[in-house]
Scaffold this active site. Structure first.
Site, mmCIF file in Angstrom:
data_model
loop_
_atom_site.group_PDB
_atom_site.id
_atom_site.type_symbol
_atom_site.label_atom_id
_atom_site.label_comp_id
_atom_site.label_asym_id
_atom_site.label_seq_id
_atom_site.Cartn_x
_atom_site.Cartn_y
_atom_site.Cartn_z
ATOM 1 N N ARG A 228 -5.552 -1.874 -4.276
ATOM 2 C CA ARG A 228 -5.000 -2.455 -5.498
ATOM 3 C C ARG A 228 -3.588 -3.018 -5.338
ATOM 4 O O ARG A 228 -3.317 -4.170 -5.676
ATOM 5 C CB ARG A 228 -4.959 -1.401 -6.615
ATOM 6 C CG ARG A 228 -6.245 -1.254 -7.350
ATOM 7 C CD ARG A 228 -6.442 0.169 -7.765
ATOM 8 N NE ARG A 228 -6.682 0.965 -6.560
ATOM 9 C CZ ARG A 228 -7.876 1.124 -6.006
ATOM 10 N NH1 ARG A 228 -8.922 0.606 -6.567
ATOM 11 N NH2 ARG A 228 -8.042 1.813 -4.888
ATOM 12 N N THR A 229 -2.680 -2.164 -4.817
ATOM 13 C CA THR A 229 -1.275 -2.577 -4.816
ATOM 14 C C THR A 229 -1.087 -3.796 -3.922
ATOM 15 O O THR A 229 -0.434 -4.772 -4.307
ATOM 16 C CB THR A 229 -0.383 -1.402 -4.355
ATOM 17 O OG1 THR A 229 -0.803 -0.231 -5.045
ATOM 18 C CG2 THR A 229 1.077 -1.660 -4.637
ATOM 19 N N LYS B 204 3.489 0.236 18.912
ATOM 20 C CA LYS B 204 4.222 0.335 20.193
ATOM 21 C C LYS B 204 5.537 1.091 19.991
ATOM 22 O O LYS B 204 6.395 1.075 20.861
ATOM 23 C CB LYS B 204 4.521 -1.071 20.730
ATOM 24 C CG LYS B 204 3.293 -1.902 21.015
ATOM 25 C CD LYS B 204 3.738 -3.293 21.482
ATOM 26 C CE LYS B 204 2.616 -4.292 21.368
ATOM 27 N NZ LYS B 204 3.106 -5.677 21.421
ATOM 28 N N ARG C 205 4.877 -0.742 1.481
ATOM 29 C CA ARG C 205 4.328 0.613 1.294
ATOM 30 C C ARG C 205 4.519 1.355 2.607
ATOM 31 O O ARG C 205 4.247 0.822 3.683
ATOM 32 C CB ARG C 205 2.845 0.570 0.927
ATOM 33 C CG ARG C 205 2.223 1.954 0.932
ATOM 34 C CD ARG C 205 0.845 1.976 0.327
ATOM 35 N NE ARG C 205 0.901 1.864 -1.117
ATOM 36 C CZ ARG C 205 -0.155 2.080 -1.912
ATOM 37 N NH1 ARG C 205 -1.322 2.420 -1.397
ATOM 38 N NH2 ARG C 205 -0.041 1.960 -3.212
ATOM 39 N N HIS D 181 6.307 5.360 -6.951
ATOM 40 C CA HIS D 181 5.453 4.168 -6.974
ATOM 41 C C HIS D 181 5.833 3.405 -8.251
ATOM 42 O O HIS D 181 5.068 3.344 -9.208
ATOM 43 C CB HIS D 181 3.990 4.630 -6.992
ATOM 44 C CG HIS D 181 2.993 3.576 -6.616
ATOM 45 N ND1 HIS D 181 3.316 2.242 -6.509
ATOM 46 C CD2 HIS D 181 1.668 3.676 -6.328
ATOM 47 C CE1 HIS D 181 2.216 1.573 -6.181
ATOM 48 N NE2 HIS D 181 1.201 2.422 -6.064
#
Ligand code: CP
Length: 497
Positions: A60-61, A89, A111, A139
């Site tokens: 969703r986000t 890496k 995120r 959030h």
């Protein structure tokens, strides 16, 4: 002003700013439905670029932000999950941010699995950063779409009863939503969860300070009867250090169609989604009920996020007249000089006093002398010292800790460390066996660039084990309490080791 503003947490949004964002989002939602691009396609031909850096999974986000950016008229780049990127890496967050900045991105949407990662990015970059979820911390853009949905459904954000359930401990959405709702008048919160997944103490303290009425329910059914909206959440298995925690709590709070019968006429059930299909926190047949708001709620991610990006890029917001959030510069004073009384050389009977030059740190909190010796590198430097727990001269039944260091005067930075670890202690400067200066310390407003101090939150981005090389920084949040600048974790100064 919104131009240049990052959205990292809900603390740094005023109620006026939130209400304005929701108003703009409502206009954009209508324009999107009516396909009126002149209202929302505000960045067309402006050559603006959004970086979507999703270190953690998202449906969703990530997609609603990407759709919002594209509808607004931006191009998008970035990654969804770190597979296939140089994070694999061992690249640091700082270097990854450097790259997208060097490519000319105008906004970063991020995120990350570590608490405080977005705050670090916003401090480091000179472009707006949106926190699309950082660890178990916050959030905020989810909260804005949640508030939008509550307002759309109930017609108001004041005088309402909101229930929260599921995982109140690890669920970042409920942390942000609870803090945001505290900005609105007469909001009453009703909490229900397994006791292992209760709302963190720091959030409860915040709610109490902001006079929000919070009821922790022991009956799921009783809670549901009392609320206008119930905000259910998924049990965050992936964030639990102990798998047993999930096993014990997984079925504690499952919403079924039977529960719907208990609810008020205008009730709505919300969920940030996803719902785990194996252990559904809302049974699938609830999806079709008219009181199930979560599909509309997810859809509201596009207009709200479009409004947020447009505001931060200065494409909207010229008519905003409300109160804005401003950070006040911290006061640097943390020492208060006390009058030195005559014959004050007798510090205590059980520790031999300093006969020549040195420092006596007195009235320390019990158990802090050893920590201070480590932080002041007393043994490493080969200082001559005496330290320990002694009886107070004024009251023989009461104990205190002391540390005496011969031939050493503390610098202001070292005083700051002492003040953080044991506020209210006193530091005496000794010359020729006499006390020549005495200061009482208080918790400093900001503590930064102090080696060896670490945030107690094991998921904080500043922890050395994550190797991001981010120096911890703490802000005074009470007489003895400090708040981590990055992850907002509240802790006592004496625990910062
Ligand atoms: N609500 C939410 O954050 O969903 P995603 O994890 O799918 O982005």
């Amino acid at each position: 002003m919104f131009t240049g503003k990052s959205i990292i947490d809900v603390h740094s949004l005023t109620r006026d700013e939130i209400e304005y964002i929701l108003t703009k989002a409502a206009e954009i939602k209508q324009a999107l439905q009516e396909k009126k691009p002149n209202v929302y396609n505000l960045a067309r031909n402006k050559e603006l670029l959004a970086a979507l850096l999703f270190y953690e999974n998202s449906t969703r986000t990530k997609n609603s932000f990407e759709i919002a950016a594209k509808r607004l008229g931006l191009e998008t780049v970035g990654f969804a999950g770190t597979e296939g990127t140089s994070v694999k890496k061992g690249e640091s967050l700082k270097h990854t941010l450097d790259m997208f900045h060097a490519y000319g991105c105008d906004v970063v949407i991020m995120r990350h699995h570590l608490d405080g990662a977005a705050k670090y990015a916003a401090d480091y970059l000179d472009i707006p950063v949106f926190n699309a979820g950082d660890g178990q911390h916050e959030h905020p853009t989810q909260t804005l779409l949640d508030l939008f949905t509550i307002k759309e459904h109930l017609g108001k954000l004041t005088g309402i009863d909101i229930g929260m359930g599921g995982d109140l401990k690890y669920g970042r959405t409920v942390h942000s939503l609870a803090i945001a709702l505290a900005k609105f008048r007469n909001v009453r919160l009703h909490l229900y969860s397994h006791k292992l997944l209760a709302m963190p103490k720091s959030i409860l303290t915040y709610l109490k300070e902001h006079k929000v009425k919070v009821t922790v329910h022991s009956s799921f059914e009783k809670m549901l009867k009392n609320v206008d909206v119930f905000y259910q959440t998924r049990i965050q298995k992936e964030r639990m250090p102990d798998p047993e925690e999930f096993e014990k709590a997984k079925d504690a709070c499952r919403f079924t169609l039977k529960h719907m019968e208990l609810t008020k006429k205008k009730f709505g059930i919300m969920h940030p989604l996803p719902i785990n299909k194996e252990y559904p926190s809302i049974e699938p047949d609830v999806d079709y009920h008219e009181k199930a708001l979560y599909k509309t709620q997810a859809g509201n991610g596009v207009p709200t996020r479009l409004a947020e990006i447009a505001l931060s890029l200065g494409l909207l917001g010229k008519d905003f007249k409300g109160k804005t959030h401003t950070e006040t510069a911290p006061k640097q004073t943390f020492m208060r000089e006390l009058k030195v009384k005559k014959q004050e050389k007798k510090t205590d009977q059980s520790l031999k006093p300093i006969r020549d030059e040195g420092t006596v740190i007195d009235h320390l909190q019990a158990g802090t002398a050893q920590k201070l010796m480590y932080l002041l590198k007393v043994e490493e430097r080969g200082d001559i010292y005496r330290g320990g727990t002694v009886r107070r001269l004024s009251n023989r039944r009461r104990l205190k800790a002391m540390l005496m260091i011969e031939s050493r005067t503390l610098t202001d930075d070292e005083m700051k460390v002492v003040a953080a670890i044991s506020p209210k202690c006193r530091v005496n400067t000794i010359q020729k066996g006499d006390v020549v200066k005495k200061v009482e310390l208080r918790m400093p407003e900001v503590i930064e660039n102090v080696k060896y101090l670490k945030c107690k939150n094991s998921n904080c981005i500043t922890r050395v084990e994550f190797q991001e090389h981010i120096t911890p920084k703490f802000i005074r949040a009470g007489k003895k309490i400090l708040r981590c600048h990055y992850c907002d974790h509240l802790q006592e100064g004496k625990d910062l080791l």
